[in-house]
Design an enzyme around this catalytic site. Structure first.
Site, PDB file in Angstrom:
ATOM      1  N   ARG A  92       0.829  -1.209   0.000  1.00  0.00           N
ATOM      2  CA  ARG A  92       0.000   0.000   0.000  1.00  0.00           C
ATOM      3  C   ARG A  92       0.866   1.262   0.000  1.00  0.00           C
ATOM      4  NH1 ARG A  92      -5.312  -0.574   1.751  1.00  0.00           N
ATOM      5  NH2 ARG A  92      -5.484   1.609   1.136  1.00  0.00           N
TER       6      ARG A  92
ATOM      7  N   ARG B  92       4.422   1.574  10.066  1.00  0.00           N
ATOM      8  CA  ARG B  92       4.367   0.115  10.295  1.00  0.00           C
ATOM      9  C   ARG B  92       5.121  -0.345  11.527  1.00  0.00           C
ATOM     10  NH1 ARG B  92      -0.148  -1.231   7.580  1.00  0.00           N
ATOM     11  NH2 ARG B  92      -0.064  -0.449   5.459  1.00  0.00           N
TER      12      ARG B  92
ATOM     13  N   SER C  82       5.427 -14.825  -7.748  1.00  0.00           N
ATOM     14  CA  SER C  82       4.114 -15.081  -8.335  1.00  0.00           C
ATOM     15  C   SER C  82       3.613 -16.464  -7.948  1.00  0.00           C
ATOM     16  CB  SER C  82       4.196 -14.984  -9.862  1.00  0.00           C
ATOM     17  OG  SER C  82       3.011 -15.518 -10.432  1.00  0.00           O
TER      18      SER C  82
END
Ligand SMILES: Cc1cc2nc3c(=O)[nH]c(=O)nc-3n(C[C@H](O)[C@H](O)[C@H](O)COP(=O)(O)OP(=O)(O)OC[C@H]3O[C@@H](n4cnc5c(N)ncnc54)[C@H](O)[C@@H]3O)c2cc1C
Length: 227
Positions: free
Chosen positions: A91, A187, A101
């Site tokens: 974000r 964070r 992936s």
């Protein structure tokens, strides 16, 4: 000059439960100082308080002249963190990311990150095997969909929906010093999720070594927001 091609050497980068500094683009304290001094062409150092890099950057930070911190950046190869964590990390729009992936990489042998609150009951471990039920369902789904004619990538991209959010992921993250400061403040914070808070603290510790001047006002011993 003839360009040289290098084969990728994965040694040292295929395992790990933490994160490491993969690259530092430039001298992380000196270049911001150079940028700041360029503004006023203040190459002389008459004031002892700002003569050193630490002193100069202390003054920059006190004036919130943060744009000069954008001149240096650091890249980390982060392993041993969960998809839950990276869902929150990405974000932060001023950092750049390249993440493993789950469509291309087989998740049968993936591990799960054990969050801080559950570690004691897991003997202090920070990582463990994926729950057996999740592995079994994942494998069975890949096999079933491939038997139905789907390509491996398509089968994996559907089967990954079964995987828990705690599944380990790996991500390369690059950011300039200003972006790192801002993200860490949010964070490594008492309001943040426990895993990303722990990650933010480790990150701050590494960045304080890489760029002691840029992070001199940020304490890595206590999360922000507690006082
Ligand atoms: C404790 C905590 C709980 C959270 N809970 C939730 C939640 O429940 N749900 C949820 O969806 N998200 C949640 N978030 C994520 C949060 O809303 C932000 O998306 C995330 O923290 C990134 O921060 P940011 O948006 O301030 O800025 P970043 O993307 O890190 O950018 C840094 C700064 O750049 C500036 N900036 C960046 N982009 C723009 C823009 N487009 N326009 C103007 N200024 C910009 C802003 O000043 C911003 O603060 C949570 C975050 C934290 C820390």
């Amino acid at each position: 000059m003839e360009a040289t091609d290098h084969e990728y050497d994965p040694s040292g980068f295929d395992e790990g439960d933490g994160f490491r500094n993969l690259d530092i683009t430039n001298d992380c304290d000196s270049v911001p100082v150079f940028g700041g001094r360029n503004c006023y062409q203040s190459w002389g150092k008459p004031n002892p308080a700002t003569a050193t890099e630490m002193g100069y950057l202390k003054n920059i930070l006190s004036h919130e002249h943060y744009s000069v911190l954008e001149h240096s950046s650091a890249t980390f190869y982060v392993t041993g963190v969960s998809r839950n964590l990276t869902h929150e990390l990405i974000r932060h729009r001023h950092l750049s990311y390249s993440e493993l992936s789950q469509r291309y990489v087989d998740m049968e042998n993936a591990r799960i990150v054990i969050p801080p609150a559950l570690r004691q009951e897991h003997g202090g471990e920070v990582m463990g095997p994926l729950p057996w039920g999740a592995v079994r369902d994942y494998e069975a789904t890949v096999r079933r969909l491939m038997a139905q004619g789907l390509k491996r990538k398509q089968a994996r991209e559907a089967a990954r929906y079964i995987l828990p959010g705690g599944t380990e992921t790996r991500i390369v993250v690059t950011g300039n010093m200003r972006a790192w400061r801002d993200s860490i403040y949010k964070r490594f914070n008492v309001s943040a999720d426990a895993e990303i808070r722990e990650f933010g603290g480790s990150l701050l510790t590494q960045l304080k070594e890489i760029a002691p001047g840029c992070f001199q006002d940020m304490d890595n011993t206590e999360p922000f927001g507690g006082k």
